[in-house]
Design a protein around this motif. Structure first.
Motif, PDB file in Angstrom:
ATOM      1  N   VAL A  14       0.878  -1.173   0.000  1.00 10.90           N
ATOM      2  CA  VAL A  14       0.000   0.000   0.000  1.00 10.90           C
ATOM      3  C   VAL A  14       0.918   1.226   0.000  1.00 10.90           C
ATOM      4  O   VAL A  14       1.560   1.504   1.019  1.00 10.90           O
ATOM      5  N   PRO A  15       1.025   1.927  -1.126  1.00 10.77           N
ATOM      6  CA  PRO A  15       1.979   3.027  -1.221  1.00 10.77           C
ATOM      7  C   PRO A  15       1.881   4.048  -0.083  1.00 10.77           C
ATOM      8  O   PRO A  15       2.903   4.490   0.436  1.00 10.77           O
ATOM      9  N   ARG A  16       0.672   4.387   0.321  1.00  4.63           N
ATOM     10  CA  ARG A  16       0.509   5.351   1.415  1.00  4.63           C
ATOM     11  C   ARG A  16       1.198   4.862   2.687  1.00  4.63           C
ATOM     12  O   ARG A  16       1.897   5.613   3.353  1.00  4.63           O
ATOM     13  N   PHE A  17       0.992   3.601   3.032  1.00  5.16           N
ATOM     14  CA  PHE A  17       1.584   3.075   4.258  1.00  5.16           C
ATOM     15  C   PHE A  17       3.078   2.814   4.099  1.00  5.16           C
ATOM     16  O   PHE A  17       3.839   2.982   5.055  1.00  5.16           O
ATOM     17  N   ASP A  18       3.492   2.421   2.912  1.00  5.71           N
ATOM     18  CA  ASP A  18       4.927   2.285   2.674  1.00  5.71           C
ATOM     19  C   ASP A  18       5.615   3.634   2.877  1.00  5.71           C
ATOM     20  O   ASP A  18       6.679   3.706   3.503  1.00  5.71           O
ATOM     21  N   ASN A  19       5.013   4.705   2.363  1.00  5.73           N
ATOM     22  CA  ASN A  19       5.595   6.040   2.545  1.00  5.73           C
ATOM     23  C   ASN A  19       5.624   6.451   4.012  1.00  5.73           C
ATOM     24  O   ASN A  19       6.601   7.044   4.469  1.00  5.73           O
ATOM     25  N   GLU A  20       4.579   6.111   4.749  1.00  9.58           N
ATOM     26  CA  GLU A  20       4.565   6.419   6.179  1.00  9.58           C
ATOM     27  C   GLU A  20       5.630   5.597   6.912  1.00  9.58           C
ATOM     28  O   GLU A  20       6.294   6.100   7.818  1.00  9.58           O
ATOM     29  N   HIS A  21       5.803   4.348   6.508  1.00 10.12           N
ATOM     30  CA  HIS A  21       6.841   3.516   7.122  1.00 10.12           C
ATOM     31  C   HIS A  21       8.230   4.057   6.792  1.00 10.12           C
ATOM     32  O   HIS A  21       9.138   4.012   7.627  1.00 10.12           O
ATOM     33  N   LYS A  22       8.385   4.593   5.591  1.00  5.91           N
ATOM     34  CA  LYS A  22       9.669   5.199   5.219  1.00  5.91           C
ATOM     35  C   LYS A  22       9.977   6.410   6.100  1.00  5.91           C
ATOM     36  O   LYS A  22      11.141   6.671   6.422  1.00  5.91           O
ATOM     37  N   LYS A  23       8.943   7.134   6.513  1.00 10.56           N
ATOM     38  CA  LYS A  23       9.149   8.262   7.427  1.00 10.56           C
ATOM     39  C   LYS A  23       9.665   7.771   8.773  1.00 10.56           C
ATOM     40  O   LYS A  23      10.521   8.408   9.382  1.00 10.56           O
ATOM     41  N   LEU A  24       9.153   6.637   9.226  1.00  7.40           N
ATOM     42  CA  LEU A  24       9.642   6.067  10.478  1.00  7.40           C
ATOM     43  C   LEU A  24      11.094   5.616  10.335  1.00  7.40           C
ATOM     44  O   LEU A  24      11.901   5.814  11.245  1.00  7.40           O
ATOM     45  N   ILE A  25      11.435   5.058   9.202  1.00  5.47           N
ATOM     46  CA  ILE A  25      12.822   4.658   8.942  1.00  5.47           C
ATOM     47  C   ILE A  25      13.717   5.895   8.948  1.00  5.47           C
ATOM     48  O   ILE A  25      14.801   5.883   9.538  1.00  5.47           O
ATOM     49  N   ASP A  26      13.259   6.965   8.326  1.00  5.34           N
ATOM     50  CA  ASP A  26      14.029   8.210   8.311  1.00  5.34           C
ATOM     51  C   ASP A  26      14.233   8.739   9.725  1.00  5.34           C
ATOM     52  O   ASP A  26      15.340   9.141  10.093  1.00  5.34           O
ATOM     53  N   LEU A  27      13.190   8.726  10.529  1.00  4.76           N
ATOM     54  CA  LEU A  27      13.291   9.175  11.920  1.00  4.76           C
ATOM     55  C   LEU A  27      14.293   8.312  12.689  1.00  4.76           C
ATOM     56  O   LEU A  27      15.135   8.822  13.427  1.00  4.76           O
ATOM     57  N   THR A  28      14.220   7.009  12.471  1.00  4.38           N
ATOM     58  CA  THR A  28      15.152   6.084  13.123  1.00  4.38           C
ATOM     59  C   THR A  28      16.588   6.370  12.696  1.00  4.38           C
ATOM     60  O   THR A  28      17.491   6.438  13.534  1.00  4.38           O
ATOM     61  N   ASN A  29      16.789   6.566  11.410  1.00  2.00           N
ATOM     62  CA  ASN A  29      18.136   6.854  10.908  1.00  2.00           C
ATOM     63  C   ASN A  29      18.676   8.170  11.458  1.00  2.00           C
ATOM     64  O   ASN A  29      19.860   8.253  11.808  1.00  2.00           O
ATOM     65  N   ARG A  30      17.831   9.185  11.542  1.00  2.00           N
ATOM     66  CA  ARG A  30      18.282  10.460  12.102  1.00  2.00           C
ATOM     67  C   ARG A  30      18.673  10.309  13.572  1.00  2.00           C
ATOM     68  O   ARG A  30      19.667  10.884  14.026  1.00  2.00           O
ATOM     69  N   PHE A  31      17.912   9.513  14.312  1.00  2.91           N
ATOM     70  CA  PHE A  31      18.248   9.296  15.718  1.00  2.91           C
ATOM     71  C   PHE A  31      19.572   8.540  15.855  1.00  2.91           C
ATOM     72  O   PHE A  31      20.428   8.906  16.659  1.00  2.91           O
ATOM     73  N   TYR A  32      19.751   7.507  15.049  1.00  4.83           N
ATOM     74  CA  TYR A  32      21.007   6.755  15.110  1.00  4.83           C
ATOM     75  C   TYR A  32      22.196   7.603  14.677  1.00  4.83           C
ATOM     76  O   TYR A  32      23.295   7.457  15.222  1.00  4.83           O
ATOM     77  N   GLU A  33      21.993   8.490  13.724  1.00  4.53           N
ATOM     78  CA  GLU A  33      23.077   9.413  13.340  1.00  4.53           C
ATOM     79  C   GLU A  33      23.441  10.313  14.518  1.00  4.53           C
ATOM     80  O   GLU A  33      24.626  10.567  14.765  1.00  4.53           O
ATOM     81  N   ALA A  34      22.442  10.801  15.225  1.00  5.90           N
ATOM     82  CA  ALA A  34      22.697  11.630  16.406  1.00  5.90           C
ATOM     83  C   ALA A  34      23.455  10.831  17.461  1.00  5.90           C
ATOM     84  O   ALA A  34      24.372  11.351  18.108  1.00  5.90           O
ATOM     85  N   MET A  35      23.104   9.568  17.618  1.00  9.22           N
ATOM     86  CA  MET A  35      23.817   8.712  18.575  1.00  9.22           C
ATOM     87  C   MET A  35      25.280   8.569  18.183  1.00  9.22           C
ATOM     88  O   MET A  35      26.169   8.632  19.038  1.00  9.22           O
ATOM     89  N   LYS A  36      25.531   8.366  16.883  1.00  5.90           N
ATOM     90  CA  LYS A  36      26.901   8.158  16.417  1.00  5.90           C
ATOM     91  C   LYS A  36      27.803   9.351  16.685  1.00  5.90           C
ATOM     92  O   LYS A  36      29.005   9.178  16.897  1.00  5.90           O
ATOM     93  N   VAL A  37      27.236  10.537  16.670  1.00  2.37           N
ATOM     94  CA  VAL A  37      28.052  11.729  16.875  1.00  2.37           C
ATOM     95  C   VAL A  37      27.927  12.289  18.292  1.00  2.37           C
ATOM     96  O   VAL A  37      28.306  13.424  18.559  1.00  2.37           O
ATOM     97  N   GLY A  38      27.374  11.469  19.202  1.00  5.35           N
ATOM     98  CA  GLY A  38      27.301  11.866  20.603  1.00  5.35           C
ATOM     99  C   GLY A  38      26.217  12.884  20.918  1.00  5.35           C
ATOM    100  O   GLY A  38      26.297  13.581  21.928  1.00  5.35           O
TER     101      GLY A  38
END
Length: 130
Positions: A14-38
């Motif tokens: 379902v493209p709508r939900f895939d796009n929403e899930h991609k937003k969660l992946i983006d949020l997760t990646n941004r948080f992990y990037e913040a973790m990597k740089v302290g």
């Protein structure tokens, strides 16, 4: 390099939900990037705030679509959503109160959500929403 990359195997069809899930992946990646740089401590509040907004919007969207379909596991799916929402709200309440929250707690929560909920629970509605 991203912590978690979108792959077609994560699609719920379902493209709508895939796009929403991609937003969660983006949020997760941004948080992990913040973790990597302290900077995890700085990013935790913003991440939780975004998660609260995300759960309200995404879960409502999914549940409305599932109600309109013949999906037989709506009640258990809603229970999963309530469980994740409760966890997000508890993390946010702790942060708002100034209580210590380990960055790994939030990171593991995000990873668990991506792997177990999307890949496990959400994939079960795929054939009912196509």
């Amino acid at each position: 390099m991203a912590f978690f990359n979108w792959e077609e195997k994560y699609s719920v069809g379902v493209p709508r939900f895939d796009n929403e899930h991609k937003k969660l992946i983006d949020l997760t990646n941004r948080f992990y990037e913040a973790m990597k740089v302290g900077k995890a401590r700085d990013a935790m509040q913003a991440t939780c705030n975004e998660l609260v907004a995300y759960t309200k919007t995404h879960f409502n969207n999914e549940e409305m679509a599932l109600k309109q379909s013949t999906y037989p596991n709506l009640a258990s799916h809603q229970e999963e959503h309530r469980f994740f929402t409760k966890q997000v709200m508890e993390l946010k309440a702790k942060l708002d109160a100034g209580e210590p929250v380990m960055a790994s707690t939030l990171g593991n929560f995000l990873k668990n959500w991506l792997v177990n909920h999307i890949m496990g629970i959400d994939k079960t509605y795929q054939k009912y929403l196509r």
